[in-house]
Design an enzyme around this catalytic site. Structure first.
Site, PDB file in Angstrom:
ATOM      1  N   LYS A 222      -3.643 -13.145  56.868  1.00  0.00           N
ATOM      2  CA  LYS A 222      -3.190 -12.043  57.716  1.00  0.00           C
ATOM      3  C   LYS A 222      -4.326 -11.025  57.801  1.00  0.00           C
ATOM      4  O   LYS A 222      -4.627 -10.343  56.822  1.00  0.00           O
ATOM      5  CB  LYS A 222      -1.926 -11.415  57.133  1.00  0.00           C
ATOM      6  CG  LYS A 222      -1.279 -10.364  58.044  1.00  0.00           C
ATOM      7  CD  LYS A 222      -1.658  -8.978  57.594  1.00  0.00           C
ATOM      8  CE  LYS A 222      -1.109  -7.923  58.540  1.00  0.00           C
ATOM      9  NZ  LYS A 222      -1.794  -6.635  58.388  1.00  0.00           N
ATOM     10  N   CYS A 330     -15.597  -0.152  50.216  1.00  0.00           N
ATOM     11  CA  CYS A 330     -14.858   0.126  48.982  1.00  0.00           C
ATOM     12  C   CYS A 330     -15.793   0.464  47.830  1.00  0.00           C
ATOM     13  O   CYS A 330     -15.428   1.220  46.925  1.00  0.00           O
ATOM     14  CB  CYS A 330     -13.953  -1.046  48.620  1.00  0.00           C
ATOM     15  SG  CYS A 330     -14.790  -2.644  48.662  1.00  0.00           S
ATOM     16  N   GLU A 427     -10.735   8.538  46.953  1.00  0.00           N
ATOM     17  CA  GLU A 427     -11.547   7.809  47.922  1.00  0.00           C
ATOM     18  C   GLU A 427     -11.375   8.409  49.320  1.00  0.00           C
ATOM     19  O   GLU A 427     -10.254   8.576  49.794  1.00  0.00           O
ATOM     20  CB  GLU A 427     -11.133   6.337  47.931  1.00  0.00           C
ATOM     21  CG  GLU A 427     -12.025   5.445  48.757  1.00  0.00           C
ATOM     22  CD  GLU A 427     -11.639   3.977  48.648  1.00  0.00           C
ATOM     23  OE1 GLU A 427     -12.540   3.131  48.668  1.00  0.00           O
ATOM     24  OE2 GLU A 427     -10.429   3.686  48.547  1.00  0.00           O
TER      25      GLU A 427
END
Length: 852
Positions: A222, A330, A427
């Site tokens: 997905k 990330c 973050e």
């Protein structure tokens, strides 16, 4: 104070305006060569989108799912428009799938798994090799589609993303070939549900799909909502390459659709890359299901610069660390931790470099940064910057050019922040760099580790000894020395702590898509009415009721001179910090044998005993983790030696507790001694390896300890089960809090004296007795426990996995299924080592002699 703390926002716009006006004039008056040499202006160098548009047009710019080797366009589905972040242009529409589509895709993958997993390793290798070749033939199309769909510069997709993709496929074709030998004793998991984010749509897809297929699994993928096109293109190329139908399937849908895929009963493993928040949701949603799961989550990576660094190189490293892919990485080096003695000069250089960064259309080969993926993400980035500004931070924003149309955000530098500031701790996922300063290396390490994350880090110094020591001290899955954001198929990438667990790439990444050959995929009974809040409730033991015939018999007499006299009561204490400790609450529990007689008593542990044990384990961890592996081995051998001296006594205790024959009990002691020798041998033989990456330098994989591990032991094999779990943990440098067999704990607590006479440092092994599930609850809930191993009930396994999501603990549970601890396949081996270590890859480039 407010006026003094007012933030300073500097945005270099004059150059942008000049460039824009210059572009307008160029439309009518093309500059001469002399004028170009005088101004040294960048001219546009657009990549043609024609091939991408042609592919989109081939599909009428409307895509369905790709299932079982063909396009599937189910009726009555909503559509989602994929748009180019740089221009807002609609590229295509894709289908929003539902549960019925998941059923079809998983069914196709399950059917294909039967044949795919049974193929000879060489045949699977040929298929992956064919896929690599076909992707290579279409690499320009992939690069353009990725740039259009994601908004990142064509230079990055062309020169970084797609070459890395191809490298991964070739590399894993090799692992497919070697699976029978290099992964002997392991087998494929089954059907993999892979869910990937939008920042590296194709590359992160490949990181999941390649090891899965190499090990014989099939995949249902997905892709992210924003960026679906490259995944659909890859599926079509796989079919062109001859990959059997159903081996790789792509379904598109929203976030809830992804959760439905992950929780499907016939999906055996979930591989997820994305935010920590969604990772928590998936961990809880799959808890107790028997599925494997790996999570590659968020980060707040430190970029540590010492005064011994090459500052110009460090500045370029900053560009690669935080402005690469618009900071939507990330492992982005979003925390600049710079030595105080050189902070001013470095920040000045960074600000100057920022003024030369060009933002623009993703297909322009001359730009440095593209567009943020979506207006909602841009809004999120700006909101965090404005909050920092309101808190008193200084915000500097600058660039050479920025379009007036499109989803762009300027490179940003934030100073005058605190270690607890939101923008320092959370973050941002955008081109925003925050600055902290330090004075000593120890302070740099402390600041680097002052985060809940542990994904990436970089250390900048020309002193390799300093760089390596700091790299080893930072709790992170990857550490780059004098570089940042370097990736390769041969080196696993993944995090620690709330950056997740599991690795993508390298041999270490293969274990995420395999299970021990003796094992079948656990399918525990579904616990529909499971009450998380009620788990682990425990009422302390009470005195025996003499009128209750079902009560066990409390044997409190002994023979003295032929007469029955009261025996001297002895209740075994806890073992915490190297000392015997009474339980916090003055309760004890009886140990009852199969004849319903009490054979001893142990303390009834509670939350405060767990607290004390965790503190002791943390205190012992730094010294034990850094102790020489040979020394750890000698201590484990010494434990075996002293256990053998007490063989008869320990065997009699096992027999008395469990009702086993004395011979069988002696066998359990002998097997425990053998197992201690087995793990003692591994203390200095599993430290890591050198990875064969494309880096000119050395990439070293280090097997680090996980940290503080909680362990709940099974009831069967009370001594052997205890030894089989504590030994692999401690020989790899971890410290533990261990709950022995709830029914038969005396064999474990008798080891106190063995530990005391075997030079085991206090706090390395901490033993807390009592109700297994009651103690498990508090150990799993404890935020300073990095991992938990549980061998008990189905309910307990579900709770452990569910509660671990709070701080993304690594878990290892049995789902209520017992294993034969006497069987070497089940009671020892690489599975135990996998759970006892963290893989850290340290990248060390060279270039003093043969730079190029």
């Amino acid at each position: 104070m407010a006026s003094k703390a007012a933030s300073v926002v500097q945005t270099v716009t004059s150059k942008a305006k000049e460039n824009n006006s210059s572009k307008e004039s160029q439309k009518t008056n093309k500059p001469t060569v002399a004028e170009i040499f005088k101004t040294l202006e960048y001219g546009p160098a657009p990549e043609s989108p024609d091939v991408a548009y042609a592919w989109l047009d081939d599909h009428q710019r409307a895509f369905g799912h790709f299932i079982d080797g063909k396009w599937v366009n189910p009726e009555n589905r909503k559509r989602y428009d994929s748009r180019c972040p740089a221009t807002g242009e609609k590229l295509a529409s894709t289908v929003q799938g539902n549960q019925e589509d998941i059923e079809v895709a998983v069914g196709a993958a399950r059917k294909a798994f039967v044949k795919w997993s049974a193929l000879p390793a060489h045949v699977r290798a040929r298929h992956l090799y064919s896929v690599a070749r076909h992707v290579q033939k279409h690499m320009r199309l992939f690069a353009v589609i990725e740039s259009l769909d994601n908004g990142k510069p064509i230079r990055e997709t062309r020169d970084c993303d797609i070459p890395t993709v191809i490298r991964h496929i070739y590399h894993h074709a090799g692992w497919a070939q070697l699976a029978d030998t290099e992964m002997r004793g392991w087998k494929p998991v089954g059907v993999i549900g892979a869910i990937v984010p939008w920042n590296f749509p194709l590359m992160l897809l490949i990181w999941k799909v390649c090891p899965a297929l190499a090990m014989g699994n099939t995949v249902v993928l997905k892709p992210a909502t924003y960026t679906r096109l490259s995944a659909l293109l890859f599926a079509e190329v796989c079919a062109e390459a001859g990959l059997p139908p159903g081996v790789f399937n792509v379904v598109t849908g929203n976030g809830a659709f992804g959760s439905n895929l992950a929780t499907h009963s016939d999906v055996d493993k979930v591989g997820f890359t994305g935010s920590t928040e969604v990772g928590r949701i998936l961990r809880q949603a799959t808890a107790g299901s028997g599925k494997k799961i790996s999570l590659e989550l968020g980060g707040k990576s430190p970029f540590v610069v010492f005064d011994s660094a090459d500052f110009d190189s460090a500045v370029e490293g900053v560009v690669d660390a935080i402005y690469f892919n618009q900071g939507q990485v990330c492992s982005a080096g979003s925390r600049l931790i710079v030595q105080e003695s050189c902070s001013d000069i470095l920040i000045k250089k960074i600000k100057e470099r920022m003024t030369h960064l060009r933002l623009g259309d993703s297909l322009d080969k001359c730009i440095d940064m593209g567009a943020i993926v979506d207006p909602s993400q841009r809004k999120s980035v700006d909101m965090m910057v404005q909050e920092a500004k309101a808190e008193g931070a200084n915000v500097y924003q600058a660039c050479a050019s920025i379009p007036s149309v499109g989803c762009y955000y300027p490179p940003t530098l934030v100073t005058n922040v605190q270690t607890v500031s939101k923008i320092v701790q959370e973050e941002v996922f955008g081109p925003v760099l925050v600055v902290l300063t330090f004075r000593t290396p120890k302070e740099a390490i402390a600041l680097s580790n002052n985060t809940v994350f542990g994904l990436g880090a970089s250390v900048w110094t020309e002193n390799l000894s300093l760089g390596l020591e700091v790299a080893l001290s930072i709790r992170s899955g990857s550490v780059w020395i004098n570089g940042h954001n370097m990736f390769d198929a041969a080196a696993g990438f993944g995090g620690m702590r709330e950056s997740g667990f599991g690795r993508d790439g390298g041999k270490e990444g293969l274990y995420e898509y395999a299970i021990p050959a003796w094992q079948t995929r656990p399918r525990p009974a579904e616990l529909k009415d499971f009450d998380v809040k009620a788990f682990g409730k425990n009422v302390p033991p009470r005195p025996l009721n003499p009128n209750n015939k079902e009560s066990h018999i409390y044997a409190n007499t002994t023979k003295l001179n032929g007469q029955d006299v009261p025996s001297i009561d002895r209740t075994c204490k806890m073992y915490i910090g190297g000392s015997q400790k009474r339980p916090d609450a003055p309760y004890s529990r009886s140990v009852v044998n199969p004849d319903n007689k009490t054979v001893g008593q142990v303390g009834e542990g509670n939350r405060k005993d767990i607290r004390d044990a965790v503190e002791a384990a943390h205190k012992a961890f730094p010294g034990w983790g850094k102790r020489a592996a040979h020394n750890r081995a000698q201590i484990v051998y010494f434990v075996a030696e002293n256990l053998e001296l007490r063989r008869e006594e320990v065997a009699m205790r096992i027999s008395e507790m469990t009702g086993k024959s004395l011979e069988d009990s002696k066998l359990e002691v002998d097997l425990s001694i053998q197992r201690l020798f087995y793990w003692g041998a591994y203390a200095d033989k599993y430290g890591g390896t050198v990875q064969e990456t494309v880096l000119y330098g050395a990439t070293v994989k280090v097997h680090e300890p996980v940290g503080v591990i909680g362990i709940a032991c099974p009831d069967n094999w009370p001594l052997l089960g205890f030894v089989s779990l504590f030994a692999p943990a401690v020989i790899r440098g971890n410290t533990i809090i261990i709950i022995p067999s709830e029914k038969y704990p005396l064999s474990a607590v008798d080891l106190y004296q063995v530990f005391d006479t075997s030079d085991l440092p206090g706090g390395v092994v901490n033993i807390v007795t009592g109700c297994r599930d009651h103690l498990t609850k508090y150990l799993v809930d404890h935020q300073d426990v990095e991992a938990f191993w549980y061998f008990g009930s189905n309910e307990g396994s579900k709770y452990v996995e569910y509660a671990s999501a709070v701080n993304i603990k690594r878990t290892w549970v049995n789902y209520g299924f017992s294993r034969d601890w006497a069987d070497p396949e089940q009671g020892q081996g690489e599975e135990f080592l996998y759970h006892a270590i963290e893989c850290k890859n340290i990248w060390m480039p060279m270039g003093e002699i043969f730079a190029n």
